[in-house]
Every structure is written in C-alpha cells, then in structure tokens.
Design an enzyme around this catalytic site. Sequence first.
Site, PDB file in Angstrom:
ATOM      1  N   THR A 242      -1.627  16.149  -0.374  1.00 33.34           N
ATOM      2  CA  THR A 242      -0.989  14.878  -0.717  1.00 33.34           C
ATOM      3  C   THR A 242       0.469  15.069  -1.142  1.00 33.34           C
ATOM      4  O   THR A 242       0.786  15.985  -1.897  1.00 33.34           O
ATOM      5  CB  THR A 242      -1.757  14.127  -1.835  1.00 33.34           C
TER       6      THR A 242
ATOM      7  N   TYR B 258       8.392  -0.589  -1.928  1.00 38.40           N
ATOM      8  CA  TYR B 258       8.583   0.115  -0.655  1.00 38.40           C
ATOM      9  C   TYR B 258      10.048   0.042  -0.239  1.00 38.40           C
ATOM     10  O   TYR B 258      10.663   1.044   0.133  1.00 38.40           O
ATOM     11  CB  TYR B 258       7.685  -0.556   0.389  1.00 38.40           C
TER      12      TYR B 258
HETATM   13  P1  NDP Z   1       0.482   4.823   8.975  1.00 38.95           P
HETATM   14  O1  NDP Z   1      -0.191   4.157   7.816  1.00 38.95           O
HETATM   15  O2  NDP Z   1      -0.085   4.641  10.311  1.00 38.95           O
HETATM   16  O3  NDP Z   1       0.572   6.389   8.672  1.00 38.95           O
HETATM   17  C1  NDP Z   1       0.941   6.872   7.411  1.00 38.95           C
HETATM   18  C2  NDP Z   1       0.715   8.366   7.364  1.00 38.95           C
HETATM   19  O4  NDP Z   1       1.033   8.861   6.053  1.00 38.95           O
HETATM   20  C3  NDP Z   1      -0.737   8.770   7.642  1.00 38.95           C
HETATM   21  O5  NDP Z   1      -0.772   9.950   8.396  1.00 38.95           O
HETATM   22  C4  NDP Z   1      -1.297   9.007   6.252  1.00 38.95           C
HETATM   23  O6  NDP Z   1      -2.386   9.912   6.336  1.00 38.95           O
HETATM   24  C5  NDP Z   1      -0.081   9.603   5.537  1.00 38.95           C
HETATM   25  N1  NDP Z   1      -0.150   9.463   4.094  1.00 38.95           N
HETATM   26  C6  NDP Z   1      -0.507   8.367   3.369  1.00 38.95           C
HETATM   27  N2  NDP Z   1      -0.487   8.651   2.057  1.00 38.95           N
HETATM   28  C7  NDP Z   1      -0.113   9.944   1.943  1.00 38.95           C
HETATM   29  C8  NDP Z   1       0.060  10.829   0.833  1.00 38.95           C
HETATM   30  N3  NDP Z   1      -0.142  10.432  -0.410  1.00 38.95           N
HETATM   31  N4  NDP Z   1       0.438  12.106   1.084  1.00 38.95           N
HETATM   32  C9  NDP Z   1       0.637  12.531   2.347  1.00 38.95           C
HETATM   33  N5  NDP Z   1       0.486  11.752   3.434  1.00 38.95           N
HETATM   34  C10 NDP Z   1       0.110  10.471   3.229  1.00 38.95           C
HETATM   35  O7  NDP Z   1       2.020   4.359   8.917  1.00 38.95           O
HETATM   36  P2  NDP Z   1       3.022   3.985  10.122  1.00 38.95           P
HETATM   37  O8  NDP Z   1       2.828   4.923  11.237  1.00 38.95           O
HETATM   38  O9  NDP Z   1       2.925   2.538  10.345  1.00 38.95           O
HETATM   39  O10 NDP Z   1       4.436   4.286   9.426  1.00 38.95           O
HETATM   40  C11 NDP Z   1       5.069   5.544   9.581  1.00 38.95           C
HETATM   41  C12 NDP Z   1       6.505   5.454   9.092  1.00 38.95           C
HETATM   42  O11 NDP Z   1       7.184   4.423   9.799  1.00 38.95           O
HETATM   43  C13 NDP Z   1       6.660   5.142   7.605  1.00 38.95           C
HETATM   44  O12 NDP Z   1       7.729   5.885   7.082  1.00 38.95           O
HETATM   45  C14 NDP Z   1       6.994   3.655   7.604  1.00 38.95           C
HETATM   46  O13 NDP Z   1       7.764   3.282   6.483  1.00 38.95           O
HETATM   47  C15 NDP Z   1       7.816   3.559   8.883  1.00 38.95           C
HETATM   48  N6  NDP Z   1       7.845   2.204   9.387  1.00 38.95           N
HETATM   49  C16 NDP Z   1       6.718   1.645   9.917  1.00 38.95           C
HETATM   50  C17 NDP Z   1       6.739   0.330  10.372  1.00 38.95           C
HETATM   51  C18 NDP Z   1       5.576  -0.316  11.008  1.00 38.95           C
HETATM   52  O14 NDP Z   1       5.656  -1.528  11.287  1.00 38.95           O
HETATM   53  N7  NDP Z   1       4.492   0.409  11.301  1.00 38.95           N
HETATM   54  C19 NDP Z   1       7.960  -0.464  10.261  1.00 38.95           C
HETATM   55  C20 NDP Z   1       9.089   0.233   9.703  1.00 38.95           C
HETATM   56  C21 NDP Z   1       9.008   1.519   9.274  1.00 38.95           C
HETATM   57  P3  NDP Z   1      -3.506  10.094   5.203  1.00 38.95           P
HETATM   58  O15 NDP Z   1      -3.940   8.745   4.764  1.00 38.95           O
HETATM   59  O16 NDP Z   1      -4.556  10.907   5.881  1.00 38.95           O
HETATM   60  O17 NDP Z   1      -2.840  10.875   4.103  1.00 38.95           O
HETATM   61  C1  21T Z   2       7.092  -6.132   7.271  1.00 36.80           C
HETATM   62  C2  21T Z   2       8.467  -5.689   6.824  1.00 36.80           C
HETATM   63  C3  21T Z   2       9.251  -6.867   6.407  1.00 36.80           C
HETATM   64  C4  21T Z   2       9.865  -3.290   9.282  1.00 36.80           C
HETATM   65  C5  21T Z   2      10.323  -6.740   9.203  1.00 36.80           C
HETATM   66  C6  21T Z   2       9.395  -7.672   9.629  1.00 36.80           C
HETATM   67  C7  21T Z   2       9.773  -8.966   9.940  1.00 36.80           C
HETATM   68  C8  21T Z   2      11.104  -9.339   9.887  1.00 36.80           C
HETATM   69  C9  21T Z   2      12.023  -8.409   9.487  1.00 36.80           C
HETATM   70  C10 21T Z   2      11.638  -7.113   9.153  1.00 36.80           C
HETATM   71  C11 21T Z   2      11.516 -10.692  10.274  1.00 36.80           C
HETATM   72  C12 21T Z   2       8.259  -2.481   7.542  1.00 36.80           C
HETATM   73  C13 21T Z   2       5.973  -1.667   6.965  1.00 36.80           C
HETATM   74  C14 21T Z   2       3.539  -3.147   6.123  1.00 36.80           C
HETATM   75  C15 21T Z   2       2.655  -1.942   5.695  1.00 36.80           C
HETATM   76  C16 21T Z   2       3.477  -0.633   5.916  1.00 36.80           C
HETATM   77  C17 21T Z   2       4.746  -0.682   5.060  1.00 36.80           C
HETATM   78  C18 21T Z   2       4.695  -1.693   7.803  1.00 36.80           C
HETATM   79  C19 21T Z   2       8.332  -4.857   5.575  1.00 36.80           C
HETATM   80  C20 21T Z   2       9.128  -4.900   7.946  1.00 36.80           C
HETATM   81  C21 21T Z   2       9.050  -3.550   8.204  1.00 36.80           C
HETATM   82  N1  21T Z   2      10.390  -4.427   9.702  1.00 36.80           N
HETATM   83  N2  21T Z   2       9.944  -5.413   8.919  1.00 36.80           N
HETATM   84  O1  21T Z   2      10.870 -11.659   9.895  1.00 36.80           O
HETATM   85  O2  21T Z   2      12.537 -10.850  10.961  1.00 36.80           O
HETATM   86  O3  21T Z   2       8.800  -1.497   7.090  1.00 36.80           O
HETATM   87  N3  21T Z   2       6.909  -2.656   7.492  1.00 36.80           N
HETATM   88  C22 21T Z   2       5.595  -1.869   5.492  1.00 36.80           C
HETATM   89  C23 21T Z   2       4.824  -3.185   5.298  1.00 36.80           C
HETATM   90  C24 21T Z   2       3.844  -0.485   7.374  1.00 36.80           C
HETATM   91  C25 21T Z   2       3.945  -3.016   7.586  1.00 36.80           C
END
Ligand code: NDP
Ligand code: 21T
Length: 292
Positions: free
Chosen positions: A92, A183
């Site tokens: 973690t 976040y």
């Molecule tokens: P996911 O939830 O799909 O993946 C998150 C990953 O982080 C998993 O592999 C999880 O594995 C790991 N994780 C969670 N908690 C911990 C912990 N305490 N220690 C180590 N690892 C951990 O996320 P996304 O793929 O959606 O997002 C990936 C990146 O993209 C992030 O940085 C997010 O901010 C960014 N992002 C995503 C967006 C989206 O719409 N999906 C939008 C904008 C940015 P496990 O639980 O096994 O530890």
């Molecule tokens: C959801 C939000 C606001 C990236 C966003 C969405 C809509 C609009 C603008 C920006 C718009 C983001 C992460 C959820 C769970 C995890 C952590 C995702 C935060 C966002 C993200 N764009 N965007 O209305 O124009 O970082 N989302 C966040 C929140 C993985 C979804």
Amino acid sequence: MAFMKKYLLPLLGLFLAYYYYSANEEFRPEMLQGKKVIVTGASKGIGKEIAFHLAKMGAHVVVTARSKETLQEVVAHCLKLGAASAHYIAGTMEDMTFAEQFVAKAGKLMGGLDMLILNHITNASLTFFNNDIHHVRKSMEVNFLSYVVLSVAALPMLKQSNGSIVVVSSLAGKIAHPMIAPYSASKFALDGFFSAIRKEHWLTNVNVSITLCVLGLIDTDTAMKEVSGKINMKAFPKEECALEIIKGGALRQDEVYYGNSQWTPLLLGNPGRRLMEFLHLRRLDINRLLNN
Ligand code: NDP
Ligand code: 21T
C-alpha cells in the site's frame, strides 16, 4: 469581427494543429523496447492498460498495487503480450517505507530504471466536503506524498538512464470542481511540486524529464461507478488514454492532455503562468545558488 475571422481564427487553428501533431508524429513503439518501467496502480483501470501497452512494446515492467491476485493476472498477461520481463510487488502507498523499498526492489529486479509512471490514487467519491480531515490527509499521503517518495527513491537510477517521470493527474488538478475537494487538492499539489522540480532539473542540467498528464473523464470501472447518475458526460477510452500517457513520457513532453475538449490545452496552457515562471527564473542568481 473581420479581424478575428481573417487572422485570429486561422492562427488559433494553426496553433492547435501544431500542438496536436508535433506531439504525435515522432512516437514509435520501439522507443519502449527493452526499457525498464515501473507502473503504480496497475492492478486495474488506466494503470493496467499502461502495463499492457508497455508489454506489447517489449518493455520490462514492474507493477504495483495492493491486491496481489489481480497483479498476478496482470503480470501473466504482460508476459503473454511480449514483455521483456514482468514482475509485481504488492503493497500500500499509504506506507512511505513500502514506497521507498518498492523502488529499490523494482530497480534490482530490472537492473535499473528508465521510466517511473505514477498513477495510483486512494478511493475518492463525488460528495460535498463533509469535514472528513482523515480523508484529506489520506488523499494527500497516497495521491501526493507517496509520489514524492517514489520519485526521490527513483531519481538516482533515472539520472543514470536519462529517464522520465510520468505523473498521472486530472482536469480536477488544474481547475476547481465541486464534490471532489481532497482529491483535487492532491492533484493540484502534484502540479505545484513536479512542475517546480522540472524547473530545478532544467537549471541544474538533470536530464530526467517530468510529464504531467491532465486527464478528463476516462471509462474505467471506478470512474463509471462513481460518476453514474451524478455527471452526464462522455468518457474517453482507457486503452487510448494509456497509450497517450506512454507517448507523452517517451517524447519527454511537459504536459499531456487527454479526454478533454480540443480547447482545453489552449485554455489551460496558461500563457500568464508560463510568462511569470520565465520572469521568475530570470531573476535567480543561478551561479550563486548552485555554489551554495
Ligand atoms: P482505478 O481505480 O481503476 O485504479 C486505481 C489503482 O490504484 C488500482 O490499481 C488500485 O489497486 C490502486 N490503489 C488504490 N489504493 C491504493 C493504495 N492505497 N496503495 C497502492 N495502490 C492503490 O483508477 P483509474 O484507472 O480510473 O485512475 C488512474 C489514474 O488516472 C489516477 O491517478 C486518477 O486520478 C487518474 N484519472 C482518472 C480519471 C478517470 O476518469 N478514470 C480521470 C482523471 C484522472 P488496489 O485497489 O489493488 O490497491
Ligand atoms: C469527475 C471529475 C470532475 C477528470 C471532469 C468531469 C466532468 C467535467 C469536467 C471534469 C465537466 C477525475 C476521477 C471519480 C473517481 C476517481 C477520482 C475519476 C473529478 C473529473 C475527473 N475529469 N473530470 O463537467 O465538464 O479526475 N475523475 C475522480 C472522481 C476516478 C472519477
């Protein structure tokens, strides 16, 4: 209006075309062949897709997350796809000692490091801030502080390879969005820290690039579950997103924009910020600072 039509819009079009195509044309998947890469948060979502692309490109990968079982599956699939080697280390990122030791172990497994892809986040939900200070602290520790610890531990190896740090961030790390304050704070912190370190690398001739990825909504299971019924908008595909992240890192770009409208890079490119950063750099007595 005539002036705008005649000059401003074509200029804007040219600028946008340059912005997009200058970044994409040079990338070749062979750039990653034999490269040694760490991917965090790689058990699912974007991180897992990044590992799969790297495997197809013939890279060495070490993946990490907490869940051992899913990491095992990711490693097995990476080997099938053609990875030069693939390993996992589960743990973690709440634990800074784990973060530090993880990099050392990964470096040993691969015999060095070319690229560090920082992607993991702790759970986040779209709710009004309810005074949960523990969640703020956890978000800062997992989403920000562990990124600093990991990059500090990796820097000696990255200096040796003239490597790259890739930081996965969000639109919510560039603009304020309600319902996601802790976040958002952690993602803004990444921009502040890693953009400052990029300047330091430039001033001190450290050839380690730093790429900040500014992502819009991506169709991972986590995101789709969290936004459903709350935000009505199109999500971009995680596979393409993962590829753009790798490309940006390989091309040593300062920033990657993906999953946003075509205007976003232009609007967030922030010429005011760039100009002030340039002016501040010019005021530094760099020779004196380097000798101290
Ligand atoms: P996911 O939830 O799909 O993946 C998150 C990953 O982080 C998993 O592999 C999880 O594995 C790991 N994780 C969670 N908690 C911990 C912990 N305490 N220690 C180590 N690892 C951990 O996320 P996304 O793929 O959606 O997002 C990936 C990146 O993209 C992030 O940085 C997010 O901010 C960014 N992002 C995503 C967006 C989206 O719409 N999906 C939008 C904008 C940015 P496990 O639980 O096994 O530890
Ligand atoms: C959801 C939000 C606001 C990236 C966003 C969405 C809509 C609009 C603008 C920006 C718009 C983001 C992460 C959820 C769970 C995890 C952590 C995702 C935060 C966002 C993200 N764009 N965007 O209305 O124009 O970082 N989302 C966040 C929140 C993985 C979804």
